[in-house]
Structures are given as C-alpha cells and as structure tokens.
Design an enzyme around this catalytic site. Structure first.
Site, short mmCIF file in Angstrom:
data_model
loop_
_atom_site.label_atom_id
_atom_site.label_comp_id
_atom_site.label_asym_id
_atom_site.label_seq_id
_atom_site.Cartn_x
_atom_site.Cartn_y
_atom_site.Cartn_z
N GLU A 223 -19.48 -2.38 -36.67
CA GLU A 223 -19.43 -3.79 -36.32
C GLU A 223 -20.75 -4.47 -36.68
O GLU A 223 -21.82 -3.86 -36.55
CB GLU A 223 -19.15 -3.94 -34.82
CG GLU A 223 -17.90 -3.18 -34.38
CD GLU A 223 -17.76 -3.05 -32.87
OE1 GLU A 223 -18.39 -3.84 -32.14
OE2 GLU A 223 -17.03 -2.15 -32.42
N GLU A 334 -15.58 -13.04 -29.96
CA GLU A 334 -15.24 -12.35 -28.71
C GLU A 334 -16.16 -12.85 -27.62
O GLU A 334 -17.34 -13.10 -27.86
CB GLU A 334 -15.42 -10.84 -28.89
CG GLU A 334 -15.19 -10.02 -27.61
CD GLU A 334 -15.43 -8.53 -27.80
OE1 GLU A 334 -15.33 -7.80 -26.81
OE2 GLU A 334 -15.72 -8.11 -28.94
#
Length: 419
Positions: A223, A334
C-alpha cells in the site's frame, strides 16, 4: 449476475479485512510499571533510530536522520543479512502515461510536490532519510510490539462477509478497483489534501492497494499514498506513507520503515514525512504520482514517487502470493469512523467534498494504470467502484484524453444525509 456477485463478495472480504484493522489509541503505559515501560520503549527506539550521518530538523518539528544506506532498518531482517542492495530496478514499465498530458485548465493549477524538511537541507549520497521515532510516538500505540502496525482481529470467512458486518467494522471507503487478471503493478496521480480528523484515534488516507491471496488470513498487501493520522504521527499533517503485510496484518509488515522489510535506496524522499504544500479548495491543486511494479527479472516490488524518485523495493521473499503477481488492485480513500457521541464521524475523506463538485473542489485519482505480465503500463479494461455509505463518502469514475481513467471521490462524513 453470478460474476458480479462473486466480485462483490470478494471485495467485501477485502473491505472487512481493512475495516477490522486499525490503531488502538489506548496507551500501554498503565499496564507496565514505569521502569519496565521506560526500558522497553528505549530498547525499541534504539532498534528503530539508527546512527545518523547527519540530522535535519523539519519546520513541522520532525527530525530527519540521514542514515547510511547499509544501516537502515530493513537489514535487521534475518533473511537480509547478506543481501546485496539493488541500486536500480532491472526494468521500468513501458507505456507510461505522460503526466504532462494534462488539460490546460488542470495544467494552470496543478503543481509538483515536495516534502517540508527539504527547506532545511538534504541528505548526502549513500544515505537515506529516516523520520526519527520519538518516545511519545511509541507510547500512543497499544504496545511496543504493535507500534507502526495495524491492529488485527479475526478475519471473517467469505460467506459471512455481509454489508452489516462491513458497516460495523468502523472503516469506510470510497474506492475504484480491478480484478480478474494477473497484475504486476499499478500507477495513479493523486491530488493531496489535509482532511480534518475529528478524533485522534481516527485517520484519513488516500492510497493504492496491490493485493494477492485468498482475502483470508494469508492476504498479501502493498500500500502507498498519503495519510493524516494523529495516532501514528502525533499531528494532523499530510504525510507520504507505505504499508505492507503478508498475513492480513497479523504479525508481518508495518508502516514506512518502522520494521525490517522495505529497502530504501533514495536519499531525497522520507517515508512518513510531511508533504507540502497541499491543495486548496477553489485554489491551486498539488498532486503526487505513485507507481508500484514488480521487476520482471529480480521479482522485487519497486516504488516510484513522482517522475524522478525511485524510492526502493520490497524483496519478493517477504510475500507468498505477491511473489508471483497481484489478483486485485484498488485505488481510493479510507477513513476510520469511531462514531463519537453515537453519531457518524465528521472526519473528512479527501478534500471533504463530494465527487460531483469536480476539479478544484473534490479529490481525484487520475491516469489510473495497471502493469501487465509483459511489463507494460496500460489502462484497465473495466473499473468497479465501491463505497459503504455514499451519503457520507462517494466515488464517481470517468475517462478522457487528458486524464485517462480517473475518478473523483471523498466527502465530509457526518452531514444531514449521513447522521
């Protein structure tokens, strides 16, 4: 409908995994006597903070230590004791979407990024910049061992991954994704904001995910993106970050360089350091480009920041599924919704504005590409989207000649339609 159902089930499982992992804001100070706690914290700080050739104080209060490249935290890993550092990737992906192909409207207001600490100096060659970890950083974690890691809880099986469970997880997303093929990397250009965070134990991030595995306890993930995380960094600055795990966040992996794993080769960009300046509403837009790809010769996963900075690589042995390829790529935002006061959090995603507001107001990902098995960057065949609560955070995709595949995403969180 069967294919769509399977896609959504697998996507739900991934979202559940992310939703069930977060930092705990509780201090572990109360569970240890003061002398033992002090000793444990100091030992960990000694492991993380390597001797510096030079130290630079950033205007935001960070200390950036210039650590010799061969002394970086990665080499604490037992499998890397005799590792010969690869100073450059064997191959770069072909077919890079040119970032200068931007519409005139965007070109006028889109600017390159830098890091705040650069104003006070640079690290010399053969060193890498490492953000120094302070005692207070470690004390904010739930334990010394969990510092720099996401919190793991039991991962549900696919058939139990229903929307109700997702919504109870505390994490919310607005993402675009591709699946159904073998992927060897991904790229995107993301504009950078400084979203407001309501509670210290919440965060807001925008990133890409390179995913492999069955989305159970063996999930592999790489990520990278930007985040605001008061728990991790002790402030509300927007920071460049990376994360990796090979077991669904249970024992392996960490943010940035807070454990052994990622091998950095670049002397100019510091993981976890503040990005400056950031985009303004109806004002100048600042964006970053992130490319992660698998070197077809050595098999390592490389990361590039912008057009000029090849940062380093995750050795292939760290992973099981990603040692071969990824099975899903995701891009998007997110947030943690801890439901303070029993209401939805007002923590913002992206700019804090909904995607329909468009350029200069909403957050975007543009020039979305994937790397295929021939090491070519190409536009995805089809892009799916997902958000748990579109009245809180939403996503809208598009495509044109200037930005290729793109999407706007984000939102304010709590509002009259998102109580």
């Amino acid at each position: 409908m069967g294919d769509l159902s399977r896609k959504m089930r697998s996507l739900m499982v991934v979202i559940c995994i992310w939703g069930l992992v977060s930092f705990s804001s509780s201090s572990f100070a109360a569970r240890l006597n003061p002398s033992r706690q002090k000793l444990e914290v100091q030992k960990h700080l000694n492991r993380l903070n390597k001797p510096a050739v030079k130290s630079i104080e950033s205007p935001d209060g960070d200390i950036i230590d210039c650590v010799h490249i061969s002394h970086q935290p990665a080499f604490d890993h037992p499998f890397l004791k005799d590792h010969k550092i690869q100073t450059r990737p064997s191959y770069h992906p072909e077919g890079l979407f040119q970032d200068n192909k931007v519409s005139e409207k965007a070109k006028e207001k889109t600017n390159p990024m830098t890091q705040l600490w650069h104003v006070n100096g640079k690290c010399p060659e053969d060193t890498i910049p490492v953000r120094r970890t302070r005692k207070d950083d470690v004390l904010r974690a739930s334990s010394v061992k969990r510092y720099g890691k996401k919190k793991h809880r039991s991962i549900p099986k696919p058939r139990s991954a229903d929307p109700d469970l997702v919504n109870e997880s505390g994490h919310q997303h607005a993402i675009a994704y591709v699946e159904g093929d073998k992927y060897f990397g991904a790229k995107a250009t993301i504009n950078v904001w400084e979203p407001k965070i309501q509670q210290p134990n919440e965060f807001s991030l925008s990133q890409l995910w390179i995913l492999g595995g069955s989305f159970g306890e063996d999930l592999n993930s790489i990520e990278a993106g930007w985040q605001v995380s008061p728990d991790l960094y002790g402030d509300n600055n927007t920071r460049l970050f990376t994360y990796w795990t090979s077991d669904a966040y249970q024992a392996t992996g960490c943010y940035n360089l807070l454990c052994s794993g990622f091998i950095q080769i670049n002397s100019e960009i510091a993981m976890g350091a503040s990005i400056s300046p950031v985009s303004g509403f109806r004002n100048s837009q600042y964006d970053i480009s992130i490319l992660v790809w698998k070197d077809p010769k050595e098999g390592h996963w490389w990361m590039q920041f912008g057009n000029d900075y090849v940062l380093g690589y995750w050795p292939s042995f760290l992973f099981s599924y990603l040692a071969d390829s990824a099975s899903m790529i995701e891009w998007g935002g997110e947030v943690v919704n801890s439901e303070p006061d029993g209401q939805h959090t007002s923590t913002q995603m992206g700019s804090g504005h909904f995607p329909e507001e468009g350029f200069g107001k909403a957050s975007y990902f543009r020039n979305i590409q994937v790397v295929d098995e021939s090491n070519n960057l190409k536009a995805p065949k089809s892009i799916g989207t997902f958000t748990e609560k579109s009245n809180c955070y939403d996503v809208q995709t598009g495509s044109n000649g200037d930005w290729g595949h793109f999407f706007y995403y984000g939102g304010p969180g709590r509002n009259p339609n998102c109580p």
